[in-house]
Design a protein around this motif. Structure first.
Motif, PDB file in Angstrom:
ATOM      1  N   ASP A 298       0.850  -1.193   0.000  1.00  0.00           N
ATOM      2  CA  ASP A 298       0.000   0.000   0.000  1.00  0.00           C
ATOM      3  C   ASP A 298       0.885   1.242   0.000  1.00  0.00           C
ATOM      4  OD1 ASP A 298      -2.318  -1.590   0.187  1.00  0.00           O
ATOM      5  OD2 ASP A 298      -2.034  -1.783   2.358  1.00  0.00           O
ATOM      6  N   VAL A 299       0.702   2.085  -1.000  1.00  0.00           N
ATOM      7  CA  VAL A 299       1.519   3.291  -1.146  1.00  0.00           C
ATOM      8  C   VAL A 299       0.661   4.520  -0.857  1.00  0.00           C
ATOM      9  CG1 VAL A 299       3.042   4.592  -2.667  1.00  0.00           C
ATOM     10  CG2 VAL A 299       2.841   2.110  -2.942  1.00  0.00           C
ATOM     11  N   SER A 300       1.181   5.422  -0.054  1.00  0.00           N
ATOM     12  CA  SER A 300       0.482   6.672   0.252  1.00  0.00           C
ATOM     13  C   SER A 300       1.509   7.793   0.375  1.00  0.00           C
ATOM     14  CB  SER A 300      -0.333   6.538   1.543  1.00  0.00           C
ATOM     15  OG  SER A 300       0.528   6.241   2.639  1.00  0.00           O
ATOM     16  N   MET A 301       1.022   9.029   0.477  1.00  0.00           N
ATOM     17  CA  MET A 301       1.916  10.188   0.619  1.00  0.00           C
ATOM     18  C   MET A 301       1.413  11.122   1.714  1.00  0.00           C
ATOM     19  SD  MET A 301       3.220  11.216  -3.198  1.00  0.00           S
ATOM     20  CE  MET A 301       4.357  12.415  -2.475  1.00  0.00           C
ATOM     21  N   PRO A 302       1.427  10.692   2.967  1.00  0.00           N
ATOM     22  CA  PRO A 302       1.005  11.589   4.048  1.00  0.00           C
ATOM     23  C   PRO A 302       1.971  12.768   4.168  1.00  0.00           C
ATOM     24  CG  PRO A 302       1.992   9.567   4.927  1.00  0.00           C
ATOM     25  CD  PRO A 302       1.851   9.363   3.461  1.00  0.00           C
ATOM     26  N   ASN A 303       1.405  13.980   4.114  1.00  0.00           N
ATOM     27  CA  ASN A 303       2.209  15.202   4.208  1.00  0.00           C
ATOM     28  C   ASN A 303       3.319  15.260   3.163  1.00  0.00           C
ATOM     29  OD1 ASN A 303       0.755  16.099   6.557  1.00  0.00           O
ATOM     30  ND2 ASN A 303       1.955  14.636   7.770  1.00  0.00           N
ATOM     31  N   GLY A 304       3.066  14.653   1.989  1.00  0.00           N
ATOM     32  CA  GLY A 304       4.045  14.685   0.912  1.00  0.00           C
ATOM     33  C   GLY A 304       5.199  13.717   1.079  1.00  0.00           C
ATOM     34  N   ILE A 305       5.122  12.822   2.055  1.00  0.00           N
ATOM     35  CA  ILE A 305       6.172  11.833   2.314  1.00  0.00           C
ATOM     36  C   ILE A 305       5.743  10.488   1.725  1.00  0.00           C
ATOM     37  CG2 ILE A 305       7.502  10.636   4.093  1.00  0.00           C
ATOM     38  CD1 ILE A 305       8.074  13.618   4.013  1.00  0.00           C
ATOM     39  N   VAL A 306       6.554   9.920   0.853  1.00  0.00           N
ATOM     40  CA  VAL A 306       6.212   8.620   0.266  1.00  0.00           C
ATOM     41  C   VAL A 306       6.334   7.534   1.325  1.00  0.00           C
ATOM     42  CG1 VAL A 306       6.786   6.904  -1.485  1.00  0.00           C
ATOM     43  CG2 VAL A 306       6.986   9.334  -2.021  1.00  0.00           C
ATOM     44  N   GLN A 307       5.263   6.750   1.461  1.00  0.00           N
ATOM     45  CA  GLN A 307       5.227   5.693   2.478  1.00  0.00           C
ATOM     46  C   GLN A 307       4.671   4.413   1.875  1.00  0.00           C
ATOM     47  OE1 GLN A 307       3.962   6.644   6.658  1.00  0.00           O
ATOM     48  NE2 GLN A 307       2.327   5.204   6.206  1.00  0.00           N
ATOM     49  N   VAL A 320       8.726  -4.031  11.083  1.00  0.00           N
ATOM     50  CA  VAL A 320       9.761  -3.003  11.058  1.00  0.00           C
ATOM     51  C   VAL A 320       9.178  -1.690  10.561  1.00  0.00           C
ATOM     52  CG1 VAL A 320      10.517  -3.599   8.704  1.00  0.00           C
ATOM     53  CG2 VAL A 320      12.111  -2.453  10.251  1.00  0.00           C
ATOM     54  N   VAL A 321       9.643  -0.589  11.148  1.00  0.00           N
ATOM     55  CA  VAL A 321       9.496   0.730  10.539  1.00  0.00           C
ATOM     56  C   VAL A 321      10.880   1.100  10.023  1.00  0.00           C
ATOM     57  CG1 VAL A 321       9.157   3.194  10.948  1.00  0.00           C
ATOM     58  CG2 VAL A 321       7.511   1.541  11.846  1.00  0.00           C
ATOM     59  N   TRP A 322      10.949   1.411   8.736  1.00  0.00           N
ATOM     60  CA  TRP A 322      12.233   1.591   8.048  1.00  0.00           C
ATOM     61  C   TRP A 322      12.258   2.995   7.449  1.00  0.00           C
ATOM     62  CZ3 TRP A 322      15.242  -3.056   6.205  1.00  0.00           C
ATOM     63  CH2 TRP A 322      16.378  -2.712   5.474  1.00  0.00           C
ATOM     64  N   PHE A 323      13.047   3.881   8.060  1.00  0.00           N
ATOM     65  CA  PHE A 323      13.241   5.217   7.501  1.00  0.00           C
ATOM     66  C   PHE A 323      14.298   5.117   6.403  1.00  0.00           C
ATOM     67  CE2 PHE A 323      11.606   5.941  11.754  1.00  0.00           C
ATOM     68  CZ  PHE A 323      10.676   6.956  11.557  1.00  0.00           C
ATOM     69  N   ARG A 324      14.060   5.800   5.283  1.00  0.00           N
ATOM     70  CA  ARG A 324      14.923   5.560   4.118  1.00  0.00           C
ATOM     71  C   ARG A 324      15.162   6.816   3.292  1.00  0.00           C
ATOM     72  NH1 ARG A 324      12.874   6.089  -0.923  1.00  0.00           N
ATOM     73  NH2 ARG A 324      10.603   6.071  -1.206  1.00  0.00           N
ATOM     74  N   ASP A 325      16.154   6.686   2.394  1.00  0.00           N
ATOM     75  CA  ASP A 325      16.275   7.564   1.240  1.00  0.00           C
ATOM     76  C   ASP A 325      16.323   6.655   0.009  1.00  0.00           C
ATOM     77  OD1 ASP A 325      18.963   6.635   1.061  1.00  0.00           O
ATOM     78  OD2 ASP A 325      19.668   8.299   2.302  1.00  0.00           O
ATOM     79  N   VAL A 344       7.802   1.410   5.288  1.00  0.00           N
ATOM     80  CA  VAL A 344       9.015   2.032   4.751  1.00  0.00           C
ATOM     81  C   VAL A 344       8.673   3.462   4.361  1.00  0.00           C
ATOM     82  CG1 VAL A 344      10.892   1.805   3.092  1.00  0.00           C
ATOM     83  CG2 VAL A 344       9.667  -0.252   3.864  1.00  0.00           C
ATOM     84  N   THR A 345       9.342   4.417   4.981  1.00  0.00           N
ATOM     85  CA  THR A 345       8.978   5.825   4.810  1.00  0.00           C
ATOM     86  C   THR A 345      10.210   6.680   4.586  1.00  0.00           C
ATOM     87  OG1 THR A 345       7.805   7.688   5.845  1.00  0.00           O
ATOM     88  CG2 THR A 345       9.034   6.237   7.309  1.00  0.00           C
ATOM     89  N   GLU A 346      10.094   7.686   3.739  1.00  0.00           N
ATOM     90  CA  GLU A 346      11.199   8.629   3.519  1.00  0.00           C
ATOM     91  C   GLU A 346      11.479   9.415   4.797  1.00  0.00           C
ATOM     92  OE1 GLU A 346      10.919  10.133  -1.029  1.00  0.00           O
ATOM     93  OE2 GLU A 346       9.221  10.692   0.235  1.00  0.00           O
ATOM     94  N   HIS A 347      12.770   9.659   5.060  1.00  0.00           N
ATOM     95  CA  HIS A 347      13.062  10.496   6.226  1.00  0.00           C
ATOM     96  C   HIS A 347      13.131  11.978   5.858  1.00  0.00           C
ATOM     97  CE1 HIS A 347      17.261  10.895   4.963  1.00  0.00           C
ATOM     98  NE2 HIS A 347      17.423   9.597   4.984  1.00  0.00           N
ATOM     99  N   LYS A 348      13.331  12.292   4.581  1.00  0.00           N
ATOM    100  CA  LYS A 348      13.274  13.680   4.098  1.00  0.00           C
ATOM    101  C   LYS A 348      14.029  14.640   5.004  1.00  0.00           C
ATOM    102  CE  LYS A 348      10.530  13.757   0.375  1.00  0.00           C
ATOM    103  NZ  LYS A 348      10.892  14.356  -0.908  1.00  0.00           N
ATOM    104  N   GLY A 349      15.350  14.534   4.998  1.00  0.00           N
ATOM    105  CA  GLY A 349      16.138  15.448   5.813  1.00  0.00           C
ATOM    106  C   GLY A 349      16.334  14.981   7.238  1.00  0.00           C
ATOM    107  N   LEU A 350      16.414  13.663   7.423  1.00  0.00           N
ATOM    108  CA  LEU A 350      16.713  13.052   8.725  1.00  0.00           C
ATOM    109  C   LEU A 350      15.616  13.280   9.770  1.00  0.00           C
ATOM    110  CD1 LEU A 350      20.543  13.853   9.012  1.00  0.00           C
ATOM    111  CD2 LEU A 350      19.477  11.734   8.233  1.00  0.00           C
ATOM    112  N   ARG A 351      14.365  13.398   9.327  1.00  0.00           N
ATOM    113  CA  ARG A 351      13.262  13.556  10.277  1.00  0.00           C
ATOM    114  C   ARG A 351      12.996  12.218  10.985  1.00  0.00           C
ATOM    115  NH1 ARG A 351       8.195  11.568   8.932  1.00  0.00           N
ATOM    116  NH2 ARG A 351       8.338  10.291   7.076  1.00  0.00           N
ATOM    117  N   PHE A 352      12.262  12.292  12.091  1.00  0.00           N
ATOM    118  CA  PHE A 352      11.937  11.102  12.887  1.00  0.00           C
ATOM    119  C   PHE A 352      10.466  11.195  13.262  1.00  0.00           C
ATOM    120  CE2 PHE A 352      12.112   8.721  17.022  1.00  0.00           C
ATOM    121  CZ  PHE A 352      12.495   7.499  16.497  1.00  0.00           C
ATOM    122  N   ASP A 353       9.680  10.226  12.832  1.00  0.00           N
ATOM    123  CA  ASP A 353       8.218  10.288  12.978  1.00  0.00           C
ATOM    124  C   ASP A 353       7.780   9.448  14.183  1.00  0.00           C
ATOM    125  OD1 ASP A 353       5.472  10.287  12.701  1.00  0.00           O
ATOM    126  OD2 ASP A 353       5.526  10.145  10.517  1.00  0.00           O
TER     127      ASP A 353
END
Length: 381
Positions: A298-307, A320-325, A344-353
Motif C-alpha cells: 500500500d503506497v500513500s503520501m502523508p504530508n508529501g512523504i512517500v510511504q 519493522v518501521v524503516w526510515f529511508r532515502d 518504509v517511509t522517507e526520512h526527508k532530511g533526517l526527520r523522525f516520525d
C-alpha cells in the motif's frame, strides 16, 4: 577550350549542389519542428517542455512574451535533441568537459556527483563543527532512548558517498584537504563519547567488497543491486538477528543472480550530462528462489512523504518501521519477503516520525541514510 567549358559546368554544378545542401540544412530544422522530430524534451531532460505562450492581454504579459516565445522555440526546434546530444557527447567524450555543474568527470570513465556538498564532504572541506557534531549525536541518542523506553531496538545505517569509496577514481585535482569526512567525524566522536548509539557505517564493508564486485554504478550516484543485497541487506538483517534470534531473512542460497543492462535513462549522472541515450551499464541483481510471500504493498503520501506498507504471509517474522532515502529502493524486494509488516517511509532530511512509530508499534526500527544527507541540519526535537 572544351576542357575549360567542362570545368565551368562542373564548377557551376558544385556551386548549385552546395547551395542546395545549405538551403536543405536551413529548412531541415523547420521541417523537423513542423513534424515534431527530435523535440521530445520530456523524454530526454526529465522535464515538461515550455508551452507556446498565448497572446498577451496585459502589459506585463507583453513584456515577457519574447522570453517565453524563445523558451518555447528552444524546446521545439527541429532535431533539437539530436543536436543537443551531439554537443554533449563531443564535450564529454572528446574534450573531457562536464556538461553539468553537478557532475565531475573522474578517471577510468567514472562520474561523480557534486551536489549536496558530496565532493566537499569527501575532501574534508565540508565538516561538522564540534558543537554541530555533538548535537547530531545527542539527537540520535535521544531517538534511540525514546525507542528503548518502548522496547524497540534501532539500527542507524550510514551509507558512504560514492566519492569516498572510489577515491582513486576522482580527478587528480580533488585532493584531500582534511582526511576526516563528516561520517568519519561521527564514528570517531561516538567512540570518544562511548556512545550507546547503534551505528553501522557501511564504508569499510563496501571498500572491501569492491575488490570482487562493483559496489557503485559508474554513471549513477547509487550503489549497485549487487551491493544493495550482498552488503546492505545482509548487514542489516545480521543485526536484526542479534535482537530477534528467531528472524529468518533471505540468504544468498535463497537467491539467484540476474545480469541486467541498466539504460541511461535510469542512470542519474548520465541524465545530468544529457547523455542518457548514450550510457548503459551492466548490473547484477538478485531474485528470490523462495515462493513469494508479499501479499500487499500500500503506497500513500502523508504530508508529501512517500510511504509504503508491505504485508507478507510471514506471521512469525518481526515487523519493522524503516526510515529511508533512495538507497533503500533496490532493497524493497528483499524487505517485502522478510518481514510480516514493513512500513518504509522517507526520512526527508533526517526527520523522525514518533507518531508513526506509536501507531505501528514495530518490533525493530531501521534508520538508513546516505552520507551526503549529513549536510542537512538535524531537525529540532
Amino acid at each position: 577550350m572544351r576542357a575549360m567549358s567542362l570545368g565551368i559546368v562542373h564548377s557551376t554544378l558544385l556551386q548549385k549542389l552546395c547551395i542546395g545542401i545549405f538551403l536543405a540544412l536551413l529548412l531541415l530544422p523547420m521541417i523537423g519542428q513542423t513534424l515534431s522530430v527530435g523535440t521530445g524534451v520530456t523524454a530526454t531532460e526529465m522535464r515538461a517542455p515550455n508551452e507556446l505562450p498565448d497572446l498577451p492581454a496585459t502589459f506585463d504579459e507583453f513584456s515577457v512574451l519574447p522570453q517565453r516565445f524563445e523558451a518555447w522555440l528552444k524546446d521545439h526546434f527541429g532535431f533539437r535533441n539530436d543536436l543537443v546530444l551531439a554537443n554533449n557527447f563531443i564535450r564529454v567524450k572528446v574534450f573531457g568537459q562536464s556538461t553539468s555543474p553537478l557532475v565531475v568527470l573522474g578517471r577510468n570513465g567514472w562520474l561523480f556527483y557534486t551536489g549536496e556538498h558530496a565532493l566537499e564532504q569527501t575532501r574534508g572541506i565540508d565538516r561538522f563543527s564540534p558543537e554541530e557534531l555533538d548535537r547530531w549525536i545527542d539527537v540520535m541518542e535521544r531517538r534511540q532512548a525514546w525507542l528503548a523506553e518502548r522496547g524497540i531496538p534501532m539500527l542507524m545505517v550510514a551509507i558512504p558517498n560514492k566519492e569516498r569509496v572510489y577515491l582513486e577514481d576522482l580527478p587528480a585535482w580533488a585532493t584531500q584537504v582534511n582526511p576526516e569526512s563528516r561520517m568519519e567525524q561521527i564514528v570517531r566522536r561516538l567512540a570518544e563519547r562511548r556512545s550507546p548509539l547503534v551505528f553501522k557505517d557501511m564504508t569499510a564493508d563496501l571498500v572491501a567488497a569492491k575488490k570482487s564486485m562493483k559496489v557503485y554504478l559508474q554513471a549513477d550516484t547509487h550503489w549497485t543491486g549487487d551491493a544493495a543485497f550482498a552488503i546492505g541487506y545482509r548487514r542489516i538483517v545480521e543485526w536484526i538477528k542479534t535482537v530477534r534470534p528467531d528472524f529468518t531473512p533471505l540468504t544468498p542460497a535463497d537467491m539467484k543472480q540476474v545480469h541486467v543492462m541498466r539504460q541511461g535513462v535510469d542512470l542519474d549522472l548520465a541524465r545530468m550530462l544529457g547523455l542518457a541515450a548514450v550510457y548503459q551499464e551492466e548490473e547484477v541483481r538478485y531474485e528470490s528462489l523462495r515462493p513469494p510471500k508479499l501479499r500487499a504493498n500500500d503506497v500513500s503520501m502523508p504530508n508529501g512523504i512517500v510511504q509504503n506498507i508491505l504485508r507478507a504471509d510471514l506471521p512469525t517474522a518481526p515487523s519493522v518501521v524503516w526510515f529511508r532515502d533512495s538507497f533503500t529502493i533496490p532493497m524493497f524486494p528483499y524487505i517485502a519477503e522478510s518481514f510480516s509488516k514493513a512500513v518504509v517511509t522517507e526520512h526527508k532530511g533526517l526527520r523522525f516520525d514518533k507518531a508513526l512509530i506509536e501507531a505501528q508499534k514495530p518490533d525493530v526500527v531501521v534508520y538508513q541514510f546516505v552520507e551526503r544527507s549529513l549536510n542537512n541540519p538535524v531537525p529540532a526535537e
